[in-house]
Design a protein around this motif. Structure first.
Motif, short mmCIF file in Angstrom:
data_model
loop_
_atom_site.label_atom_id
_atom_site.label_comp_id
_atom_site.label_asym_id
_atom_site.label_seq_id
_atom_site.Cartn_x
_atom_site.Cartn_y
_atom_site.Cartn_z
N GLY A 101 -7.15 1.58 3.98
CA GLY A 101 -5.73 1.71 3.71
C GLY A 101 -5.32 1.07 2.40
O GLY A 101 -4.53 1.63 1.63
N TYR A 102 -5.86 -0.10 2.13
CA TYR A 102 -5.58 -0.80 0.87
C TYR A 102 -6.16 -0.02 -0.31
O TYR A 102 -5.51 0.15 -1.34
CB TYR A 102 -6.14 -2.21 0.95
CG TYR A 102 -5.96 -3.07 -0.28
CD1 TYR A 102 -4.86 -2.96 -1.12
CD2 TYR A 102 -6.91 -4.03 -0.59
CE1 TYR A 102 -4.71 -3.77 -2.23
CE2 TYR A 102 -6.77 -4.85 -1.70
CZ TYR A 102 -5.68 -4.72 -2.52
OH TYR A 102 -5.54 -5.52 -3.62
N GLN A 122 -3.90 2.88 -1.10
CA GLN A 122 -2.71 2.46 -1.85
C GLN A 122 -3.01 2.37 -3.34
O GLN A 122 -2.24 2.85 -4.16
CB GLN A 122 -2.23 1.09 -1.38
CG GLN A 122 -1.50 1.09 -0.09
CD GLN A 122 -1.03 -0.33 0.24
OE1 GLN A 122 -1.74 -1.30 0.03
NE2 GLN A 122 0.16 -0.43 0.77
N ARG A 161 -3.96 5.95 -4.93
CA ARG A 161 -2.81 6.85 -4.98
C ARG A 161 -1.70 6.32 -5.89
O ARG A 161 -1.15 7.05 -6.71
CB ARG A 161 -2.27 7.05 -3.56
CG ARG A 161 -1.08 7.97 -3.45
CD ARG A 161 -0.46 7.92 -2.06
NE ARG A 161 -0.01 6.55 -1.80
CZ ARG A 161 -0.13 5.93 -0.63
NH1 ARG A 161 -0.67 6.55 0.41
NH2 ARG A 161 0.30 4.69 -0.47
N ASP A 162 -1.40 5.02 -5.76
CA ASP A 162 -0.23 4.46 -6.44
C ASP A 162 -0.52 3.89 -7.83
O ASP A 162 0.40 3.68 -8.61
CB ASP A 162 0.42 3.37 -5.57
CG ASP A 162 0.86 3.91 -4.21
OD1 ASP A 162 0.97 5.14 -4.05
OD2 ASP A 162 1.10 3.09 -3.31
N TRP A 163 -1.78 3.62 -8.13
CA TRP A 163 -2.12 3.08 -9.44
C TRP A 163 -3.01 4.02 -10.24
O TRP A 163 -2.71 4.36 -11.37
CB TRP A 163 -2.79 1.71 -9.32
CG TRP A 163 -2.88 1.00 -10.63
CD1 TRP A 163 -1.91 0.24 -11.20
CD2 TRP A 163 -3.97 1.05 -11.56
NE1 TRP A 163 -2.34 -0.22 -12.44
CE2 TRP A 163 -3.60 0.27 -12.68
CE3 TRP A 163 -5.21 1.66 -11.56
CZ2 TRP A 163 -4.42 0.10 -13.78
CZ3 TRP A 163 -6.05 1.49 -12.66
CH2 TRP A 163 -5.64 0.71 -13.75
N GLU A 183 -3.15 -7.12 4.76
CA GLU A 183 -4.01 -5.95 4.62
C GLU A 183 -4.64 -5.85 3.22
O GLU A 183 -5.50 -5.02 2.98
CB GLU A 183 -3.24 -4.67 4.95
CG GLU A 183 -2.21 -4.26 3.92
CD GLU A 183 -0.86 -4.99 3.99
OE1 GLU A 183 0.05 -4.60 3.25
OE2 GLU A 183 -0.71 -5.94 4.78
N HIS A 184 -4.21 -6.69 2.30
CA HIS A 184 -4.71 -6.65 0.92
C HIS A 184 -5.87 -7.62 0.75
O HIS A 184 -5.79 -8.60 0.02
CB HIS A 184 -3.59 -6.96 -0.07
CG HIS A 184 -2.48 -5.96 -0.01
ND1 HIS A 184 -1.16 -6.32 -0.09
CD2 HIS A 184 -2.50 -4.62 0.14
CE1 HIS A 184 -0.41 -5.23 0.00
NE2 HIS A 184 -1.20 -4.18 0.14
#
Length: 120
Positions: free
Chosen positions: A44-45, A48, A51-53, A85-86
């Motif tokens: 999941g991390y 993130q 997708r986001d960076w 979660e990170h």
């Protein structure tokens, strides 16, 4: 009998091409401005980040999954870099060749975001 731990790595298209060139067996050396290689502990991390960076930065992002010898990984304490979660490991760039030597099996792509990139 050796046990392994599953790790994940978000990457952009340039790093993905270098990993593919290794036969899906190793991560490329870090750039001089990148003193740490950081695999993450949950998908999941990694999603993130990919997708986001990676997508805004390079047009596409990928999540990689791979297994590493668990006894070897014990030398790297888990780092929390935000929420619980990170979780990631901080591997000094100078130790990346040794890290790669402890990868068990092949590195595989589990998620793709943004522009499609051939993985033939």
């Amino acid at each position: 009998m050796s046990t392994t731990r599953t790790l994940y790595r978000p990457v952009g298209p340039k790093e993905l091409a270098l990993i593919e060139a290794s036969g899906w067996r190793a991560f490329p050396p870090r750039l001089p401005e990148q003193p740490i290689f950081y695999p993450v502990l949950n998908e999941g991390y990694a999603i993130q980040i990919a997708r986001d960076w990676n997508v805004p930065e390079s047009g596409s992002g990928f999540v990689l999954r791979f297994e590493v010898d668990a006894a070897y990984l014990a030398r790297f304490p888990v780092q929390i870099v935000g929420g619980r979660e990170h979780e990631e490991l901080w591997v000094p760039a100078a130790e990346l060749a040794a890290f790669n030597a402890h990868i068990v099996g092949q590195i595989e792509v589990t998620q793709t975001f943004g522009a499609a990139v051939s993985q033939d």
